[in-house]
Design an enzyme around this catalytic site. Structure first.
Site, PDB file in Angstrom:
ATOM      1  N   CYS A 170       3.973  -6.467   6.575  1.00 43.27           N
ATOM      2  CA  CYS A 170       4.839  -7.623   6.878  1.00 43.27           C
ATOM      3  C   CYS A 170       5.549  -8.138   5.621  1.00 43.27           C
ATOM      4  O   CYS A 170       6.750  -7.915   5.436  1.00 43.27           O
ATOM      5  CB  CYS A 170       4.041  -8.765   7.503  1.00 43.27           C
ATOM      6  SG  CYS A 170       3.187  -8.306   9.032  1.00 43.27           S
ATOM      7  N   ARG A 171       4.814  -8.842   4.742  1.00 45.33           N
ATOM      8  CA  ARG A 171       5.474  -9.539   3.633  1.00 45.33           C
ATOM      9  C   ARG A 171       6.035  -8.603   2.555  1.00 45.33           C
ATOM     10  O   ARG A 171       7.211  -8.699   2.196  1.00 45.33           O
ATOM     11  CB  ARG A 171       4.495 -10.548   3.002  1.00 45.33           C
ATOM     12  CG  ARG A 171       4.183 -11.706   3.914  1.00 45.33           C
ATOM     13  CD  ARG A 171       2.983 -12.497   3.446  1.00 45.33           C
ATOM     14  NE  ARG A 171       1.737 -11.781   3.699  1.00 45.33           N
ATOM     15  CZ  ARG A 171       0.523 -12.227   3.406  1.00 45.33           C
ATOM     16  NH1 ARG A 171       0.396 -13.393   2.806  1.00 45.33           N
ATOM     17  NH2 ARG A 171      -0.543 -11.521   3.697  1.00 45.33           N
ATOM     18  N   SER A 172       5.170  -7.724   2.028  1.00 43.48           N
ATOM     19  CA  SER A 172       5.652  -6.909   0.898  1.00 43.48           C
ATOM     20  C   SER A 172       6.716  -5.879   1.295  1.00 43.48           C
ATOM     21  O   SER A 172       7.658  -5.666   0.517  1.00 43.48           O
ATOM     22  CB  SER A 172       4.491  -6.274   0.123  1.00 43.48           C
ATOM     23  OG  SER A 172       3.706  -5.439   0.939  1.00 43.48           O
ATOM     24  N   CYS A 198       1.060  -7.438  -0.742  1.00 41.58           N
ATOM     25  CA  CYS A 198       0.464  -8.396   0.201  1.00 41.58           C
ATOM     26  C   CYS A 198      -0.861  -7.803   0.689  1.00 41.58           C
ATOM     27  O   CYS A 198      -1.464  -6.993  -0.021  1.00 41.58           O
ATOM     28  CB  CYS A 198       1.435  -8.707   1.346  1.00 41.58           C
ATOM     29  SG  CYS A 198       1.915  -7.285   2.352  1.00 41.58           S
ATOM     30  N   ASP A 223       0.539 -15.622   5.401  1.00 43.75           N
ATOM     31  CA  ASP A 223       0.383 -14.424   6.220  1.00 43.75           C
ATOM     32  C   ASP A 223       0.940 -14.694   7.623  1.00 43.75           C
ATOM     33  O   ASP A 223       0.429 -15.558   8.336  1.00 43.75           O
ATOM     34  CB  ASP A 223      -1.122 -14.117   6.292  1.00 43.75           C
ATOM     35  CG  ASP A 223      -1.427 -12.881   7.119  1.00 43.75           C
ATOM     36  OD1 ASP A 223      -0.500 -12.336   7.750  1.00 43.75           O
ATOM     37  OD2 ASP A 223      -2.597 -12.478   7.132  1.00 43.75           O
ATOM     38  N   ASN A 255       0.438  -4.636   3.802  1.00 44.76           N
ATOM     39  CA  ASN A 255       1.646  -3.864   3.461  1.00 44.76           C
ATOM     40  C   ASN A 255       2.451  -3.475   4.710  1.00 44.76           C
ATOM     41  O   ASN A 255       3.071  -2.410   4.759  1.00 44.76           O
ATOM     42  CB  ASN A 255       1.297  -2.619   2.622  1.00 44.76           C
ATOM     43  CG  ASN A 255       2.498  -1.908   1.995  1.00 44.76           C
ATOM     44  OD1 ASN A 255       2.477  -0.700   1.801  1.00 44.76           O
ATOM     45  ND2 ASN A 255       3.547  -2.628   1.692  1.00 44.76           N
TER      46      ASN A 255
HETATM   47  P1  4NP Z   1       0.898  -8.563   5.437  1.00 47.99           P
HETATM   48  O1  4NP Z   1       0.318  -9.098   6.842  1.00 47.99           O
HETATM   49  O2  4NP Z   1      -0.203  -8.725   4.415  1.00 47.99           O
HETATM   50  O3  4NP Z   1       2.049  -9.470   5.157  1.00 47.99           O
HETATM   51  O4  4NP Z   1       1.285  -7.125   5.666  1.00 47.99           O
HETATM   52  C1  4NP Z   1      -0.899  -8.655   7.356  1.00 47.99           C
HETATM   53  C2  4NP Z   1      -0.937  -7.511   8.144  1.00 47.99           C
HETATM   54  C3  4NP Z   1      -2.143  -7.072   8.671  1.00 47.99           C
HETATM   55  C4  4NP Z   1      -3.307  -7.756   8.403  1.00 47.99           C
HETATM   56  C5  4NP Z   1      -3.276  -8.899   7.612  1.00 47.99           C
HETATM   57  C6  4NP Z   1      -2.063  -9.348   7.083  1.00 47.99           C
HETATM   58  N1  4NP Z   1      -4.548  -7.302   8.952  1.00 47.99           N
HETATM   59  O5  4NP Z   1      -5.562  -8.031   8.830  1.00 47.99           O
HETATM   60  O6  4NP Z   1      -4.615  -6.223   9.527  1.00 47.99           O
END
Ligand code: 4NP
Length: 171
Positions: free
Chosen positions: A32-34, A27, A139, A30
């Site tokens: 939340c989703r992955s 994702c 996201d 790294n």
């Molecule tokens: P993820 O979520 O891609 O599912 O881990 C996010 C976590 C942090 C950010 C974006 C998406 N960020 O912009 O910091």
């Protein structure tokens, strides 16, 4: 005189050990989703007694701000409510080497898919696929708790589909 059972021919067969399948979920951050997909996959493989058949990891296309961080507490708590632990995970960025190290790389949304395809070296071993074919895992980071519940459900369904497909391939 009977043959000793310690002679090689008596107890060795040359059935090859099926290769381990290496799976990477990707994702953005790294956190939340992955990591959730990694935790759900591990849980499923363990429940099926198949954890030795898989190596599972996760990474981010832009984990720069979060490198070394544990998963987001909102992801941790939704996963825990479903009996899944994300303990011990730490965010990292996708590495060039991942394309040779992993068999499958699953992109949570089309921006990750495009980034991965753009950076994939020619002739790399990994096959890059959308985590949900034809659909995005949104996201959840900027949203509220309901977003995390929704994303968990999408991830749970996606991981079941992927695990079953990989198991089918091996039989
Ligand atoms: P993820 O979520 O891609 O599912 O881990 C996010 C976590 C942090 C950010 C974006 C998406 N960020 O912009 O910091």
């Amino acid at each position: 005189m009977s043959q000793s059972c310690f002679q090689r021919d008596c107890f060795l067969d040359d059935t090859p050990v099926p290769p381990m399948i290496k799976v990477l979920f990707v994702c953005t951050g790294n956190i939340c989703r992955s990591p959730t997909a990694e935790g759900v996959f591990r849980h499923l493989a363990q429940k099926a007694g198949r954890e030795a058949a898989y190596e599972v990891d996760s990474a981010g296309t832009d984990a720069g701000f979060h490198a070394g961080d544990p998963p987001d507490p909102r992801s941790v708590s939704v996963a825990a409510a479903h009996g899944i632990s994300l303990a011990g995970q730490k965010a990292r960025r996708v590495r060039g080497f991942d394309f040779d190290d992993f068999d499958r790389i699953y992109a949570m949304d089309s921006s990750h898919y495009q980034a991965l395809e753009a950076f994939k070296p020619a002739g790399a071993r990994a096959r890059v696929e959308m985590f949900l074919p034809g659909a995005e895992v949104p996201d959840p980071w900027y949203g509220g708790d309901e977003g995390f519940d929704h994303v968990f459900r999408l991830i749970e369904a996606g991981v079941h589909r992927i695990f079953e497909a990989l198991e089918q391939e091996r039989t």
